[in-house]
Enzyme design. Sequence first.
Site, PDB file in Angstrom:
ATOM      1  N   GLU A 128       0.824  -1.210   0.000  1.00 23.34           N
ATOM      2  CA  GLU A 128       0.000   0.000   0.000  1.00 23.34           C
ATOM      3  C   GLU A 128       0.856   1.257   0.000  1.00 23.34           C
ATOM      4  O   GLU A 128       0.476   2.278  -0.579  1.00 23.34           O
ATOM      5  CB  GLU A 128      -0.922   0.009   1.229  1.00 23.34           C
ATOM      6  CG  GLU A 128      -2.194  -0.780   1.069  1.00 23.34           C
ATOM      7  CD  GLU A 128      -3.214  -0.060   0.211  1.00 23.34           C
ATOM      8  OE1 GLU A 128      -2.964   0.120  -1.007  1.00 23.34           O
ATOM      9  OE2 GLU A 128      -4.257   0.334   0.741  1.00 23.34           O
ATOM     10  N   THR A 181      -4.191   8.768  -4.443  1.00 20.92           N
ATOM     11  CA  THR A 181      -4.199   8.818  -2.978  1.00 20.92           C
ATOM     12  C   THR A 181      -3.207   9.856  -2.461  1.00 20.92           C
ATOM     13  O   THR A 181      -3.484  10.585  -1.510  1.00 20.92           O
ATOM     14  CB  THR A 181      -3.863   7.436  -2.396  1.00 20.92           C
ATOM     15  OG1 THR A 181      -4.817   6.481  -2.873  1.00 20.92           O
ATOM     16  CG2 THR A 181      -3.897   7.457  -0.879  1.00 20.92           C
TER      17      THR A 181
END
Length: 309
Positions: A128, A181
Amino acid sequence: MTEIKIFCPATIANLSCGFDVLGLCLETIGDEMIIRKSEKKGIRITKITGADLPLEPEKNVAGVAALALLNAISTDCGFEMEIHKKIKTGSGIGSSSASAAGAVFGINELLGNPFSRKELIEFAMKGEAVASGCEHADNVAPCLLGGFTLVRGYEPLDVIRIDSPSEIFAVALHPHIEVKTSDSRAVLHPTIPLKDAITQWGNVGGLIAGLYTNDYELIGRSLNDVIVEPLRKKLIPGFDATKNAAIQKGALGAGISGAGPSIFALCKGSEVAKNVAVAMTDAFNNTAITSDIHISKINPIGVKIIESK
């Protein structure tokens, strides 16, 4: 087993009030991965469909997660991976986490499950970080564990899985734009007023209590974000109108899914979810941006095996 095909579900993170600590798992949308043992040690990504992503393991979220797992255990084999993306990158419904979680789940299965699903979360978090710039578990935790998840703490990692109330349905509208993100994190403020923090803490507590007690009204009252959503919603055209349309059609609450641009709503019952999905789509169509809509029950399992050899 020497080869495994798995379903890697999409997820909704933050759930309005729970930035970086809350998430849920969807069952109607997800990636597929094929992972097989190989005599040559290490990780090789042999094929990616549905997205233009790097095949080099060190640059790919699945590869980085897989390498983190292999660094923690001694093996006499390597692994090859095929990634078939069905979740659009930058969609806000856990595209990168599906790849990271799927990689460590599949390799763990082929090794005879030396790690528990909870232990796999830390490896998936390494992947991630490639996508977002920081290690966070609010997507990979529900992807691996299913249901709702609460990340109580990161040092050490402490994740609690929560069963979903039986009538909860999630609706996710995915605009065909990309919000990275890293960009959505850049708009956030490093400090927040104490008044807002108190409100947010109350909402997190209320949402958890509502999930445990099947109190749908409490769940709805708690799906309120006074810290992150006001800053991020400007990145999503038509957000306010789409959210308001969902509430007017009976959604318990609505907000930004993960980092966006997807907009989610939680509903009590499938009929309400269907009406909310239509209303959200109609409202968002005013932006002239195309979109997809997904309706899903909460996935109680997380990543799962489709086939094995």
